[in-house]
Design an enzyme around this catalytic site. Structure first.
Site, PDB file in Angstrom:
ATOM      1  N   ASP A 167       0.763  -1.247   0.000  1.00 53.38           N
ATOM      2  CA  ASP A 167       0.000   0.000   0.000  1.00 53.38           C
ATOM      3  C   ASP A 167       0.800   1.308   0.000  1.00 53.38           C
ATOM      4  O   ASP A 167       0.438   2.241  -0.679  1.00 53.38           O
ATOM      5  CB  ASP A 167      -0.924   0.031   1.220  1.00 53.38           C
ATOM      6  CG  ASP A 167      -1.896  -1.137   1.233  1.00 53.38           C
ATOM      7  OD1 ASP A 167      -1.710  -2.104   0.489  1.00 53.38           O
ATOM      8  OD2 ASP A 167      -2.852  -1.069   2.026  1.00 53.38           O
ATOM      9  N   GLU A 396       2.510  -7.961  11.937  1.00 49.07           N
ATOM     10  CA  GLU A 396       2.103  -7.698  10.554  1.00 49.07           C
ATOM     11  C   GLU A 396       3.352  -7.603   9.663  1.00 49.07           C
ATOM     12  O   GLU A 396       3.392  -8.140   8.572  1.00 49.07           O
ATOM     13  CB  GLU A 396       1.320  -6.381  10.504  1.00 49.07           C
ATOM     14  CG  GLU A 396       0.781  -6.022   9.133  1.00 49.07           C
ATOM     15  CD  GLU A 396      -0.001  -4.719   9.120  1.00 49.07           C
ATOM     16  OE1 GLU A 396      -0.042  -4.020  10.166  1.00 49.07           O
ATOM     17  OE2 GLU A 396      -0.577  -4.391   8.064  1.00 49.07           O
TER      18      GLU A 396
HETATM   19  C1  DGY Z   1      -5.714  -0.071   4.753  1.00 47.83           C
HETATM   20  O1  DGY Z   1      -4.510   0.113   5.058  1.00 47.83           O
HETATM   21  O2  DGY Z   1      -6.622   0.278   5.475  1.00 47.83           O
HETATM   22  C2  DGY Z   1      -6.051  -0.743   3.490  1.00 47.83           C
HETATM   23  O3  DGY Z   1      -7.375  -1.023   3.392  1.00 47.83           O
HETATM   24  C3  DGY Z   1      -5.332  -2.014   3.375  1.00 47.83           C
HETATM   25  O4  DGY Z   1      -5.830  -2.764   2.334  1.00 47.83           O
END
Ligand code: DGY
Length: 429
Positions: A167, A396
């Site tokens: 992300d 995580e």
């Molecule tokens: C977040 O970091 O909230 C995203 O939805 C991850 O997929």
């Protein structure tokens, strides 16, 4: 040396999986991620199968049940109400019977289906389930090439950093900087109340994440319109490699099941993507890079996404060896691999989400690729790092320099990878 003996590691992994199990799906971790996430769930099934094969199949069935009519499988399924997460269903407003997000995630499902099927103890169940699920993966893949490669280049673009699964990678900075922030509705983040803000994205990035969501929502989540309307269109080598591998894996399943049409179409998609993939190689950087589709230029950012093409066995043997050497070099600069960003780059941040930390799921996919490319020693070294990292808890992600566990705790896919690695080691012994 690993953090625990294998028996203890497996037992702890099983506890985390069971704590996060909601019956028909598994949450990535309590608090931070209280719903079902797409690639989390598929990779989780790889660990669950060592405890209960039926439960592993259910995980994927639940996800597939929320496929959109156009073929997309969304990145989040909001099975329950929980205001501890933002952006929730009201922000996405996708109009699905069970609310979902409106974007997707790396398509590991095809790969997982094949692995679950081929290594199943219960062969009868496996064939029944794999036969029933292969169509979902196939229509999702067809959707990718129709909706995310409208010009037919052979490679698909992601339209939101969250689609990549990586992300907050530096890979997205340049393209994200061109996304405006005007008109973003006021919002309150929840992630930073669960996790130390220094390990999460900055507000400037969140504003742009939200702008993109609002833009797509304004188009009624019509995937025929989203690609061209998005100022963010990035061709990620990691994402495309996963799609190619999954297409080849469903092709192999289709051939085994006598589904010749499905298999031939999947092989044709993968062959076209393979032929186009060279565009993502950078001789200068000695690895694959992302391509910014809006400017048609490679993005100057060396990340672990550039190693994932190994997962699909892409590149010449010479390139594959060069990638293995680069992975060894990165591992040499940190105590644990694989950093998600080049540790020699000034933009490397060992504790911030995807800008440096090591992730067990990525290690697993890269190591699988190294092994299939005949680089077994390099694969084993990555697996060893993964098992050493769990001394920092089932986190995580991990600081690759110190090994500190970061982000959410008691994390499902980390536990799933540990269960998988421990069983793999037992099998090899
Ligand atoms: C977040 O970091 O909230 C995203 O939805 C991850 O997929």
């Amino acid at each position: 040396m690993t953090a625990f003996d294998d028996h203890t590691a497996f037992a702890r992994a099983a506890t985390v999986l069971s704590e996060n199990d909601r019956g028909s799906y598994t949450v990535p971790t309590k608090g931070l991620y209280p719903f079902q996430w797409n690639w989390d769930s598929c990779l989780t099934a790889l660990g669950q199968r060592h405890i209960d094969e039926g439960r592993a199949w259910t995980e994927i069935e639940t996800l597939a049940a929320h496929q959109w009519p156009d073929g997309m499988i969304p990145h989040i399924v909001f099975h329950v109400y929980d205001d501890g997460y933002f952006p929730g269903p009201d922000v996405w407003n996708t109009g699905r019977p069970t609310p979902t997000s409106g974007i997707t995630q790396p398509p590991v499902m095809g790969f997982v289906l094949r692995r679950l099927y081929e290594e199943a103890k219960d062969k009868v169940l496996a064939e029944e389930k794999a036969r029933a699920l292969i169509g979902a993966a196939d229509s999702w893949h067809r959707w990718f090439y129709a909706a995310r490669d409208p010009q037919g280049t052979g490679l698909v673009a992601i339209l939101h950093p969250w689609e990549s699964g990586r992300d907050n990678s530096v890979d997205w900075d340049e393209a994200l900087a061109r996304v405006p922030t005007d008109g973003v509705e006021p919002y309150q983040r929840r992630d930073t109340s669960h996790v130390d803000p220094s390990q999460r994205p900055h507000k400037a990035e969140y504003d742009r994440y939200l702008w993109l969501v609002q833009r797509f929502r304004g188009l009624g989540w019509d995937n025929a319109k989203l690609h061209d309307a998005s100022p963010f269109q990035v061709v990620d080598p990691g994402f495309n490699a996963i799609l190619i591998r999954s297409d080849e894996d469903i092709a192999a399943l289709g051939e085994a099941f006598g589904m010749t049409g499905l298999a031939a179409a999947a092989r044709a998609r993968a062959a076209k993507a393979r032929a186009a993939f060279d565009r993502l190689w950078s001789e200068e950087h000695g690895q694959y890079l992302c391509l910014d589709r809006t400017t048609d230029t490679l993005i100057e950012s060396r990340t672990v996404g550039g190693f994932l093409p190994l997962f699909a066995g892409l590149g010449t043997p010479e390139r594959q060896r060069a990638l293995a050497a680069r992975i060894a070099e990165w591992r040499g600069r940190t105590r644990f691999g694989i950093a998600s960003h080049d540790p020699a780059d000034p933009r490397f941040e060992p504790k911030r989400y995807w800008r440096g930390p090591a992730w067990l799921i990525v290690n697993y996919l890269v190591a699988d690729g190294l092994a299939r490319c005949g680089l077994a020693e390099a694969a084993d070294a990555v697996h060893e790092d993964s098992l050493r990292l769990i001394a920092g808890g089932f986190a995580e992600y991990y600081d690759p320099v110190t090994g500190e566990g970061l982000g959410g705790g008691n994390f499902t896919w980390t536990a799933a990878m540990v269960a998988e690695l421990v069983r793999k080691r037992a099998k090899a012994a």
